[in-house]
Design an enzyme around this catalytic site. Structure first.
Site, PDB file in Angstrom:
ATOM      1  N   GLY A  11       0.841  -1.202   0.000  1.00 56.85           N
ATOM      2  CA  GLY A  11       0.000   0.000   0.000  1.00 56.85           C
ATOM      3  C   GLY A  11       0.870   1.243   0.000  1.00 56.85           C
ATOM      4  O   GLY A  11       0.541   2.268   0.586  1.00 56.85           O
ATOM      5  N   GLY A  14      -0.104   4.878  -0.648  1.00 56.70           N
ATOM      6  CA  GLY A  14      -1.155   5.440   0.205  1.00 56.70           C
ATOM      7  C   GLY A  14      -0.627   6.436   1.225  1.00 56.70           C
ATOM      8  O   GLY A  14       0.578   6.663   1.345  1.00 56.70           O
ATOM      9  N   ASP A  42       2.474  -1.879  -4.567  1.00 58.46           N
ATOM     10  CA  ASP A  42       1.092  -1.400  -4.644  1.00 58.46           C
ATOM     11  C   ASP A  42       0.441  -1.998  -5.895  1.00 58.46           C
ATOM     12  O   ASP A  42       1.108  -2.690  -6.676  1.00 58.46           O
ATOM     13  CB  ASP A  42       1.020   0.136  -4.653  1.00 58.46           C
ATOM     14  CG  ASP A  42      -0.214   0.642  -3.884  1.00 58.46           C
ATOM     15  OD1 ASP A  42      -1.323   0.100  -4.124  1.00 58.46           O
ATOM     16  OD2 ASP A  42      -0.083   1.556  -3.057  1.00 58.46           O
ATOM     17  N   ARG A  98     -19.647  -6.151   6.756  1.00 57.34           N
ATOM     18  CA  ARG A  98     -18.372  -6.600   7.319  1.00 57.34           C
ATOM     19  C   ARG A  98     -17.913  -7.913   6.682  1.00 57.34           C
ATOM     20  O   ARG A  98     -16.729  -8.129   6.441  1.00 57.34           O
ATOM     21  CB  ARG A  98     -18.528  -6.736   8.843  1.00 57.34           C
ATOM     22  CG  ARG A  98     -17.211  -6.885   9.553  1.00 57.34           C
ATOM     23  CD  ARG A  98     -17.333  -6.425  10.998  1.00 57.34           C
ATOM     24  NE  ARG A  98     -16.645  -7.374  11.860  1.00 57.34           N
ATOM     25  CZ  ARG A  98     -17.237  -8.376  12.483  1.00 57.34           C
ATOM     26  NH1 ARG A  98     -18.524  -8.562  12.347  1.00 57.34           N
ATOM     27  NH2 ARG A  98     -16.559  -9.182  13.249  1.00 57.34           N
ATOM     28  N   GLN A 112      -0.713 -12.658  -0.020  1.00 59.51           N
ATOM     29  CA  GLN A 112       0.521 -12.100   0.551  1.00 59.51           C
ATOM     30  C   GLN A 112       1.214 -13.113   1.465  1.00 59.51           C
ATOM     31  O   GLN A 112       2.448 -13.200   1.478  1.00 59.51           O
ATOM     32  CB  GLN A 112       0.213 -10.795   1.279  1.00 59.51           C
ATOM     33  CG  GLN A 112      -0.259  -9.727   0.288  1.00 59.51           C
ATOM     34  CD  GLN A 112      -0.348  -8.336   0.863  1.00 59.51           C
ATOM     35  OE1 GLN A 112      -0.293  -8.139   2.071  1.00 59.51           O
ATOM     36  NE2 GLN A 112      -0.487  -7.358  -0.011  1.00 59.51           N
ATOM     37  N   ASN A 131      -6.643  -3.147   7.895  1.00 60.54           N
ATOM     38  CA  ASN A 131      -7.782  -3.660   8.676  1.00 60.54           C
ATOM     39  C   ASN A 131      -8.675  -4.600   7.875  1.00 60.54           C
ATOM     40  O   ASN A 131      -8.757  -4.472   6.666  1.00 60.54           O
ATOM     41  CB  ASN A 131      -8.596  -2.480   9.203  1.00 60.54           C
ATOM     42  CG  ASN A 131      -7.873  -1.803  10.347  1.00 60.54           C
ATOM     43  OD1 ASN A 131      -7.297  -2.457  11.194  1.00 60.54           O
ATOM     44  ND2 ASN A 131      -7.887  -0.478  10.356  1.00 60.54           N
ATOM     45  N   ASP A 159      -3.455   2.262  19.260  1.00 61.91           N
ATOM     46  CA  ASP A 159      -4.413   2.302  20.367  1.00 61.91           C
ATOM     47  C   ASP A 159      -3.681   2.468  21.703  1.00 61.91           C
ATOM     48  O   ASP A 159      -4.118   3.215  22.581  1.00 61.91           O
ATOM     49  CB  ASP A 159      -5.248   1.019  20.382  1.00 61.91           C
ATOM     50  CG  ASP A 159      -5.820   0.707  19.009  1.00 61.91           C
ATOM     51  OD1 ASP A 159      -6.556   1.547  18.478  1.00 61.91           O
ATOM     52  OD2 ASP A 159      -5.509  -0.364  18.459  1.00 61.91           O
ATOM     53  N   ARG A 162      -2.576   5.988  21.986  1.00 64.43           N
ATOM     54  CA  ARG A 162      -3.747   6.832  22.284  1.00 64.43           C
ATOM     55  C   ARG A 162      -4.106   6.753  23.766  1.00 64.43           C
ATOM     56  O   ARG A 162      -4.400   7.769  24.403  1.00 64.43           O
ATOM     57  CB  ARG A 162      -4.937   6.365  21.439  1.00 64.43           C
ATOM     58  CG  ARG A 162      -4.860   6.743  19.973  1.00 64.43           C
ATOM     59  CD  ARG A 162      -5.861   5.967  19.122  1.00 64.43           C
ATOM     60  NE  ARG A 162      -5.921   6.490  17.754  1.00 64.43           N
ATOM     61  CZ  ARG A 162      -6.438   5.837  16.729  1.00 64.43           C
ATOM     62  NH1 ARG A 162      -6.935   4.607  16.890  1.00 64.43           N
ATOM     63  NH2 ARG A 162      -6.459   6.382  15.517  1.00 64.43           N
ATOM     64  N   HIS A 187      -8.244  -4.939  17.156  1.00 65.71           N
ATOM     65  CA  HIS A 187      -8.129  -3.528  16.757  1.00 65.71           C
ATOM     66  C   HIS A 187      -9.457  -3.120  16.117  1.00 65.71           C
ATOM     67  O   HIS A 187      -9.610  -3.040  14.912  1.00 65.71           O
ATOM     68  CB  HIS A 187      -6.969  -3.336  15.784  1.00 65.71           C
ATOM     69  CG  HIS A 187      -6.892  -1.944  15.249  1.00 65.71           C
ATOM     70  ND1 HIS A 187      -6.623  -0.858  16.053  1.00 65.71           N
ATOM     71  CD2 HIS A 187      -7.065  -1.445  13.999  1.00 65.71           C
ATOM     72  CE1 HIS A 187      -6.637   0.243  15.309  1.00 65.71           C
ATOM     73  NE2 HIS A 187      -6.910  -0.095  14.066  1.00 65.71           N
TER      74      HIS A 187
END
Length: 333
Positions: A11, A14, A42, A98, A112, A131, A159, A162, A187
């Protein structure tokens, strides 16, 4: 000077990668005397953007950066890797269930994982960021059976950071004066930020976080929901996801794997659950408190868990079991 190590970022066109690559290339993660070959993977439509990223990395004139390899091919991207940071994943689109998100990501992380199995070093350290990170990490590890499960981890350090920061701001100290918070579980919004074992250095005196904050209703209420929902709050405010803080957390996570955790401290990361003392089901990637030495993590076992914590730890485990079981049905497809 040491031999260069090969570090993959997926990615790579990004915005998280854009905040991340400079820190890796300048030596903040793997050490100030460790030359690096950066491999940037990517999807094909992003290759022109990737060329711009390569130009910028070249223009930084960083002494440790020996080569930058942009690619859309897994056989190039995963070859002889020392570290793999898997940032790219299918984001949730509006109206997407989901289950659909899981199905798309199972396909990506199966591919991967198979590429890691086929092309990477067996000693490769793999960090999954994309995610749903915990379950993506589990699928990647299952798809690379000859690479030890312990070499895979997923990012809950954001997290963790945070939670540290929220406590520090509440007490009025800098965040390095708060240690041993824990993120348990997934997560996701079911994660449990736990400060029952956290220590705050308040004006030179170490004390329990509950005593330093002195507001149990906040610690068991708004503190938890603020950390759980922080990613969504950033998106709402910025109209983009938390790239800068995610990149910093990735750097923290990988640096701790490479150099270990300080004495008397632990960090949170999603790791393979196998016979832990907390009654968490086996065969999940679950966030635990870990200590790291010689590039090997060990779950901090035997912490006292009260009923409040137990309920929250079980709830996030239940979500992970459900995610895993759904993902495994797609894995065979």
């Amino acid at each position: 000077m040491a031999e260069p190590i090969r570090v993959l970022v997926t990615g790579a066109a990004g915005q998280i990668a854009y905040s991340l690559l400079y820190s890796i290339a300048k030596g903040d993660v793997f050490g100030k005397d460790q030359p690096i070959i950066l491999v940037l993977l990517d999807i094909t439509p992003m290759l022109p953007v990737l060329d711009g990223v390569v130009m910028e990395l070249q223009d930084c004139a960083l002494p440790l950066l020996r080569d930058v390899i942009p690619t859309d091919k897994v056989e190039v991207g995963f070859k002889d890797l020392d570290a793999a940071i898997l940032v790219g994943s299918m984001p949730r689109k509006e109206g997407m269930e989901r289950k659909d998100l899981l199905k798309a990501n199972v396909a990506i992380f199966k591919t991967q994982g198979e590429a890691l199995e086929k092309y990477a070093k067996k000693t490769v350290k793999v960090l999954v960021v994309g995610n749903p990170a915990n379950t993506n990490c589990l699928i990647a590890s299952k798809s690379a059976p000859s690479i030890p499960k312990e070499n895979f981890s997923c990012l809950t350090r954001l997290d963790h950071n945070r939670a540290r920061s929220q406590v520090a701001m509440r007490v009025g100290v800098s965040s390095d004066n708060v240690k041993n918070v824990i993120i348990w579980g997934n997560h996701s919004s079911t994660q449990y930020p736990d400060v029952h074992h956290a220590i705050v250095n308040h004006h030179g005196k170490e004390m329990a976080a509950f005593d330093a904050v002195n507001d149990e209703s906040w610690l068991k209420g708004d503190f938890i929901s603020t950390v759980q929902l922080r990613g969504a709050a950033v998106i709402k405010a910025r109209k983009l996801s938390s790239a800068m803080s995610a990149a910093k957390a990735i750097c923290d996570h990988m640096r701790d794997i490479w150099f270990g955790t300080p004495d008397g401290e632990w960090v949170s990361m999603g790791v393979y659950s196998s016979g832990n003392s907390y009654g968490v089901a086996d065969d999940l990637m679950y966030s635990f408190p870990v200590k790291i030495k010689n590039k090997t993590w060990k779950v901090v076992d035997g912490l006292t868990i009260n009923d409040f914590s137990r309920g929250k730890m079980d709830a996030t485990a239940t979500e992970l079991v459900d995610e895993r079981d759904t993902a495994l049905t797609f894995l065979g497809a």
